[in-house]
Scaffold this active site. Structure first.
Site, short mmCIF file in Angstrom:
data_model
loop_
_atom_site.label_atom_id
_atom_site.label_comp_id
_atom_site.label_asym_id
_atom_site.label_seq_id
_atom_site.Cartn_x
_atom_site.Cartn_y
_atom_site.Cartn_z
N TYR A 343 0.83 -1.19 0.00
CA TYR A 343 0.00 0.00 0.00
C TYR A 343 0.88 1.25 0.00
O TYR A 343 1.74 1.41 0.86
CB TYR A 343 -0.89 -0.03 1.24
CG TYR A 343 -1.98 1.03 1.34
CD1 TYR A 343 -2.21 1.95 0.32
CD2 TYR A 343 -2.78 1.12 2.46
CE1 TYR A 343 -3.20 2.90 0.42
CE2 TYR A 343 -3.78 2.07 2.58
CZ TYR A 343 -3.98 2.97 1.56
OH TYR A 343 -4.97 3.91 1.67
N CYS A 344 0.68 2.12 -0.99
CA CYS A 344 1.37 3.42 -1.05
C CYS A 344 2.88 3.20 -1.03
O CYS A 344 3.43 2.50 -1.86
CB CYS A 344 0.89 4.30 0.09
SG CYS A 344 1.54 5.99 0.08
N LEU A 345 3.57 3.79 -0.07
CA LEU A 345 5.02 3.63 0.04
C LEU A 345 5.41 2.18 0.25
O LEU A 345 6.45 1.73 -0.22
CB LEU A 345 5.51 4.50 1.20
CG LEU A 345 7.00 4.60 1.47
CD1 LEU A 345 7.77 4.99 0.22
CD2 LEU A 345 7.27 5.59 2.59
#
Length: 606
Positions: A343-345
């Site tokens: 997720y994301c980073l």
């Protein structure tokens, strides 16, 4: 000496580790000079100390970066008489239209066409009272001024696209600050509220302001009171911490079905936020949903770093994060293949980890799923406006003193991207209307602060944002570059329509950078709400389409035209995709040795 030993030394002596300057943080010749010249070293330390203090005053924004883009624009505008003439004509015609509008509305007509309507997503002037005198005059004057400045900061010959977007962003922030909606005497909604409550709303607003100022001045965490508490009514899916190192706790969740897929699922959340965004309340917990679909779910819970962790780098996160988790999962379950989601980073970290595994012929990943993840940062949205050498150096100096970038410094940057919704709207509600918002579980999670270590954040900004090394095959793992083109495993990627952190067209770039079949989903919502989109969530839809490596590349807008639109949550779509890439269900694997119950201890670290 390894990083953990360094951190231990810092804790034993009580002196925070102040890391050595990063190799990238200064030119090679300056670095070499500093090594042999004590005076140069002292000078460099003085410079860093001064800039770190200045950074605190500016909220981490580099004055040099701002002055450069403003200077570029203003100089080119000054030598563009044609552009100046057009702006003068626009100002005169706008004033004439404004005068006509005021005259016609003064006659009492309700059918007067406004000079300029608000933008579709601008909710500041949506109330009917803004269409009545004198508030319609305030509104139209502001919108005309906003339109004029938009014209003034764009299409100036000689100004780069990056500087044009940056100076336009700066001017927009300044204009948003003086919107008539922000002042009690020019906001009809505030005046009506004040009249109805005999001014009690303003009294409550003053109390809210006093409380916020006390928290800010006393250095207390700016965390509003909440009814949501980790381990009590959020992050409550049953499980156990089965592995721990200095950076992560690995949670294994209890099975809820008689049989499970033979491939476990590892989730790698971003460490810019705490993991339980994916395990909020039971009714919208992705973890709970996945266990109910017959998956053995493992979740990484990141440690909240302090100054003693300043020297932890991006490769420490890779080795002690997903790589350590994969080893632990195999030891516990005996699985040969593992699904992984980031997720994301966390998705960016998972992507470079998967590329390194592919390079090294490590084929343990059965599939890879990315939620709101960027791997190519050339179109990373407005976050990129000030990511240049000056800004990165400024942030490094700010982090150098304290050893990390704290949550307040990060959240301020994200709030600026949507200042109308996240800054000025909140000020209106809190201080003018006297209304504190009632927090839901996602808002409570968003207020649960995290930090970013100095070295890791600097490497992330320089290597990924500034130099775009991962997308260009220059990012090194173990001294050798990795390439996303080496990936051959199935990929499921999710972008969200109104994402200001990872714009969906940027997340879509994974399709062109790998040799994998990519199923891309574009879902309604923003960076968080679009991902936490459980079945039954009202007014949700998504587009989905799968591209194989042999297919002709479709640019994002063309992809959206051919993608199938479906109503509802995208979660069942993902589960169905995982199922076709999983083996026949078997009895649940043994649970690992429990170090403590979920949600663990790292998630509770302040």
């Amino acid at each position: 000496m390894n990083t953990e030993n360094k951190a231990a030394e810092g804790q034993e002596t009580g002196v925070p580790n102040r890391p050595a300057p990063l190799p990238e943080a200064m030119p090679a010749e300056v670095s070499q000079q500093s090594e042999h010249d004590p005076a140069a070293e002292i000078g460099d330390l003085l410079d860093k100390e001064a800039r770190s203090k200045l950074a605190k005053l500016t909220g981490g924004l580099s004055p040099a970066a701002i002055m450069r883009v403003v200077g570029d624009w203003s100089i080119h505008l000054a030598v563009s008489p044609g552009k100046q003439m057009n702006l003068w004509n626009k100002a005169v015609s706008g004033a004439a239209d404004y005068g006509r509008y005021l005259f016609e509305t003064s006659l009492g007509s309700d059918a007067v066409k406004p000079c300029i309507p608000p933008a579709r997503r601008d909710r500041r002037f949506s109330h009917d009272a803004w269409q009545k005198q004198p508030f319609n005059a305030f509104q139209q004057a502001f919108l005309l001024q906003q339109e004029w400045w938009q014209e003034a900061t764009t299409r100036v010959r000689g100004v780069s696209c990056e500087d044009e977007r940056a100076v336009s962003f700066i001017v927009r922030q300044m204009l948003d600050a003086v919107s008539p909606a922000n002042f009690p005497l020019t906001n009809p909604e505030v005046l009506q509220k004040t009249n109805d409550e005999n001014g009690m709303n303003l009294l409550r607003g003053m109390e809210n302001l006093r409380d916020d100022m006390q928290e800010l001045l006393l250095g207390k965490p700016l965390r509003p009171e909440t009814d949501f508490h980790v381990g009590e009514n959020v992050a409550v899916t049953p499980g156990k911490v089965v592995y721990r190192n200095h950076l992560i706790e690995l949670i294994q969740y209890d099975p809820t079905t008689d049989k499970v897929k033979p491939e476990p699922l590892l989730i790698v959340p971003a460490w810019i936020m705490k993991y339980y965004i994916l395990d909020l309340s039971p009714e919208n917990s992705m973890v709970k949903y996945l266990t109910e679909q017959g998956y053995t779910v493992f979740m990484i819970s990141w440690r909240n770093p302090g100054s003693e962790d300043a020297d932890l780098g991006l490769d420490d996160y890779r080795k002690k994060g997903p790589m350590a988790a994969l080893d632990a999962i195999q030891d516990i379950t005996g699985a040969k293949k593992i699904h992984a989601a980031g997720y994301c980073l966390g998705g960016t970290l998972l992507s470079l980890t998967a590329a390194a595994m592919a390079r090294d012929d490590d084929d343990r990943l059965a599939s890879m799923t990315l939620f709101a993840t960027q791997v190519d940062f050339t179109e990373a949205g407005e976050l990129m406006l000030f990511i240049n050498e000056s800004q990165v150096a400024f942030l490094e100096d700010m982090m150098w003193q304290q050893g990390y970038l704290d949550a307040g410094q990060m959240s301020g940057a994200f709030q600026l991207l949507r200042s109308n919704d996240l800054v000025w709207s909140r000020l209106q509600k809190d201080y003018l209307m006297g209304e504190r918002p009632k927090l839901n579980d996602m808002m409570a999670w968003n207020a649960d602060a995290t930090r970013m270590p100095y070295r890791m954040h600097s490497e992330y900004l320089r290597k990924l944002f500034l130099n775009n090394e991962l997308a260009t095959g220059k990012y090194e793992v173990g001294g050798h570059p990795v390439s996303l083109d080496d990936l051959r495993l199935p990929i499921f990627a999710v972008g969200t329509e109104t994402d200001h952190v990872a714009p969906w067209k940027s997340a879509f770039k994974i399709d062109a950078l790998t040799s994998s079949p990519v199923t891309f989903v574009l879902t309604k919502g923003g960076h968080n709400a679009g991902v936490v989109s459980e079945p039954g969530h009202p007014r949700r839809h998504y587009h989905v389409h799968t591209s194989c490596d042999r297919d002709r590349y479709l640019p994002p807008d063309e992809w959206r035209e051919v993608a199938e639109r479906k109503e509802g949550s995208w979660w069942p779509e993902w589960v169905a995709w995982l199922e076709t890439r999983s083996g026949d269900p078997t009895a649940p694997p043994a649970m690992g040795e429990a170090l403590c119950p979920a949600p663990g201890t790292y998630v509770l670290m302040e």
